[in-house]
Design an enzyme around this catalytic site. Structure first.
Site, PDB file in Angstrom:
ATOM      1  N   LYS A  42      27.318  65.951 -86.183  1.00 23.50           N
ATOM      2  CA  LYS A  42      26.315  66.978 -85.882  1.00 23.50           C
ATOM      3  C   LYS A  42      24.905  66.433 -86.091  1.00 23.50           C
ATOM      4  O   LYS A  42      24.639  65.724 -87.066  1.00 23.50           O
ATOM      5  CB  LYS A  42      26.549  68.209 -86.754  1.00 23.50           C
ATOM      6  CG  LYS A  42      27.875  68.891 -86.441  1.00 23.50           C
ATOM      7  CD  LYS A  42      28.042  70.165 -87.240  1.00 23.50           C
ATOM      8  CE  LYS A  42      29.502  70.508 -87.392  1.00 23.50           C
ATOM      9  NZ  LYS A  42      30.203  69.672 -88.380  1.00 23.50           N
ATOM     10  N   LYS A  57      36.883  76.978 -97.660  1.00 27.34           N
ATOM     11  CA  LYS A  57      36.642  75.849 -96.748  1.00 27.34           C
ATOM     12  C   LYS A  57      37.311  74.629 -97.378  1.00 27.34           C
ATOM     13  O   LYS A  57      36.875  74.148 -98.423  1.00 27.34           O
ATOM     14  CB  LYS A  57      35.127  75.645 -96.594  1.00 27.34           C
ATOM     15  CG  LYS A  57      34.738  74.458 -95.746  1.00 27.34           C
ATOM     16  CD  LYS A  57      33.213  74.375 -95.619  1.00 27.34           C
ATOM     17  CE  LYS A  57      32.767  73.027 -95.091  1.00 27.34           C
ATOM     18  NZ  LYS A  57      31.301  72.904 -95.067  1.00 27.34           N
ATOM     19  N   GLU A  63      41.284  72.274 -85.724  1.00 27.92           N
ATOM     20  CA  GLU A  63      40.907  72.693 -87.084  1.00 27.92           C
ATOM     21  C   GLU A  63      40.531  74.170 -87.122  1.00 27.92           C
ATOM     22  O   GLU A  63      40.384  74.818 -86.076  1.00 27.92           O
ATOM     23  CB  GLU A  63      39.739  71.837 -87.583  1.00 27.92           C
ATOM     24  CG  GLU A  63      38.489  71.988 -86.724  1.00 27.92           C
ATOM     25  CD  GLU A  63      37.218  71.903 -87.540  1.00 27.92           C
ATOM     26  OE1 GLU A  63      37.131  72.631 -88.556  1.00 27.92           O
ATOM     27  OE2 GLU A  63      36.328  71.146 -87.153  1.00 27.92           O
ATOM     28  N   SER A  76      29.810  63.856 -96.395  1.00 34.25           N
ATOM     29  CA  SER A  76      31.039  64.606 -96.127  1.00 34.25           C
ATOM     30  C   SER A  76      32.285  63.783 -96.427  1.00 34.25           C
ATOM     31  O   SER A  76      32.368  62.589 -96.085  1.00 34.25           O
ATOM     32  CB  SER A  76      31.066  65.047 -94.667  1.00 34.25           C
ATOM     33  OG  SER A  76      32.279  65.703 -94.383  1.00 34.25           O
ATOM     34  N   ALA A  77      33.262  64.461 -97.017  1.00 36.94           N
ATOM     35  CA  ALA A  77      34.564  63.819 -97.256  1.00 36.94           C
ATOM     36  C   ALA A  77      35.269  63.460 -95.951  1.00 36.94           C
ATOM     37  O   ALA A  77      36.213  62.662 -95.957  1.00 36.94           O
ATOM     38  CB  ALA A  77      35.447  64.741 -98.101  1.00 36.94           C
ATOM     39  N   ASP A  78      34.804  64.036 -94.834  1.00 39.67           N
ATOM     40  CA  ASP A  78      35.383  63.667 -93.531  1.00 39.67           C
ATOM     41  C   ASP A  78      35.330  62.151 -93.334  1.00 39.67           C
ATOM     42  O   ASP A  78      36.273  61.549 -92.809  1.00 39.67           O
ATOM     43  CB  ASP A  78      34.593  64.305 -92.376  1.00 39.67           C
ATOM     44  CG  ASP A  78      34.788  65.814 -92.256  1.00 39.67           C
ATOM     45  OD1 ASP A  78      35.630  66.375 -92.981  1.00 39.67           O
ATOM     46  OD2 ASP A  78      34.085  66.419 -91.427  1.00 39.67           O
ATOM     47  N   VAL A 127      37.653  68.908 -90.963  1.00 40.47           N
ATOM     48  CA  VAL A 127      38.168  67.711 -90.299  1.00 40.47           C
ATOM     49  C   VAL A 127      39.067  66.929 -91.265  1.00 40.47           C
ATOM     50  O   VAL A 127      40.190  66.540 -90.916  1.00 40.47           O
ATOM     51  CB  VAL A 127      37.007  66.834 -89.776  1.00 40.47           C
ATOM     52  CG1 VAL A 127      37.504  65.452 -89.368  1.00 40.47           C
ATOM     53  CG2 VAL A 127      36.322  67.522 -88.596  1.00 40.47           C
ATOM     54  N   ASP A 176      24.884  63.932-100.693  1.00 44.44           N
ATOM     55  CA  ASP A 176      25.758  64.763 -99.865  1.00 44.44           C
ATOM     56  C   ASP A 176      26.305  63.963 -98.682  1.00 44.44           C
ATOM     57  O   ASP A 176      25.650  63.793 -97.658  1.00 44.44           O
ATOM     58  CB  ASP A 176      24.997  66.003 -99.378  1.00 44.44           C
ATOM     59  CG  ASP A 176      25.913  67.023 -98.697  1.00 44.44           C
ATOM     60  OD1 ASP A 176      27.072  66.677 -98.383  1.00 44.44           O
ATOM     61  OD2 ASP A 176      25.466  68.167 -98.500  1.00 44.44           O
TER      62      ASP A 176
END
Ligand code: PSU
Ligand code: MN
Length: 308
Positions: A161, A88, A27, A142-144, A108, A140
């Site tokens: 993380k 991003k 990535e 993540s769309a990951d 990602v 919040d």
């Protein structure tokens, strides 16, 4: 070399595809939003060299000039690493970035989408996005996490993380039907530290089994990928008791400054870098290299499993 109207393969990636060689996608948000210059470009180059040394071809993915580039030239890598105002890109932004002709770095989620378009089954990164702490009020997530549920790519990361809410991240992955496979240990790793104190849902010790599980998933008609959680090498880890107060301070500063949306992860990584006087970056580089090595083994096993 044009795969379709929107994708440019580097000569190295095009040649690897033509001979059915092992390819590992990489990535680019880690380059533009995850590490400072010049270590970002140095690391990107070192990871590519590591992939080649382990018998696979690297395909770093980014958007430039209205096209998805799968495999970057050295000059493209350098200009991406130094550029300001790079978008991003997640699933929501990929097509818009192409339409606007802007430069964009793939997260990602977006890297998985582009890897699938280019026929690449495995990709290595540092740590995936996940459920942020306080998500019960900020929403919040993540769309990951949702990408894993729909795009058939195996992602090798050092867990999620440690700035995130890891129990909630694992819960969302479970709800979405995503296999979370710890490599070589029972615990889910926590990026800078080998263990999060949480047990991973699955464990495998053999890269060929990870490849076989991905192929099997496709054969069963189950869309989606897999998260391989590969612990940071012991010599590079930052103990949980050391990194935890640093993360808490960075999170408090983010809250006080009203940092939100796409800026949260880059802000926290940058503050943790400053607060650890660069040690977090040394660990981040070590874990990415380690993930690239494992991704090569999985990529080679995928080639061996291909029919014909
Ligand atoms: N791994 C790293 N550093 C990073 C990332 C991964 O070592 O900066 C990036 C990935 O692109 C991942 C993104 O998709 O962080 C997560 O961003 P967010 O939390 O805003 O979804
Ligand atoms: Mn987010």
């Amino acid at each position: 070399m044009t795969l379709n109207a929107y994708i440019t393969l580097s000569p190295e990636v095009a040649e690897a595809r033509a001979r059915g060689a092992a390819i590992v996608a990489l990535e680019s948000t880690i380059i533009t939003h995850g590490m400072p210059w010049p270590q970002n470009v140095e690391t990107a180059r070192a990871v590519e060299a590591c992939v080649r040394a382990h018998g696979a071809v690297p395909a770093t993915i980014a958007v430039m000039g209205g096209r998805i580039h799968v495999g970057l030239t050295d000059a493209e890598l350098e200009s991406l690493g130094q550029a300001k105002g790079v978008m991003k890109l997640s699933r929501a932004d990929l097509a818009a970035c192409l339409a606007m002709g802007r430069m964009g770095a793939t997260t990602v989620a977006a890297t998985m989408i582009c890897a699938e378009l280019a026929g690449i089954g495995v990709f290595a990164t540092g740590g995936i996005g996940g459920v942020h702490r306080g998500a019960e009020s900020s929403f919040d997530i993540s769309a990951d996490l949702l990408e894993f549920a729909q795009t058939p790519v195996t992602v090798v990361a050092a867990g999620a993380k440690a700035i995130l809410d890891l129990p909630k991240t694992l819960e969302v992955l479970e709800t979405q039907g995503v296999p979370v496979i710890a490599f070589g240990q029972d615990d889910f790793p926590a990026f800078w530290s080998r263990s999060s104190g949480l047990r991973a849902p699955l464990r495998m010790d053999d890269p060929a089994q990870i490849a076989a599980a991905q192929v099997m998933r496709g054969a069963l008609g189950l869309r989606g990928g897999q998260l391989v959680a590969n612990p940071i090498p012991p010599e590079a880890e930052i103990a949980r008791e050391v990194i935890t107060p640093v993360i808490e301070q960075a999170l408090a500063e983010a809250a006080a400054q009203g940092v939100a949306a796409k800026s949260v992860t880059p802000f926290l990584l940058q503050r943790i870098f400053e607060l650890t006087e660069g040690r977090s970056l040394v660990s981040n580089i070590a874990l990415v290299m380690n993930n690239a090595r494992l991704a090569c083994q999985i990529a080679k096993a995928l080639v061996a499993l291909k029919p014909g």
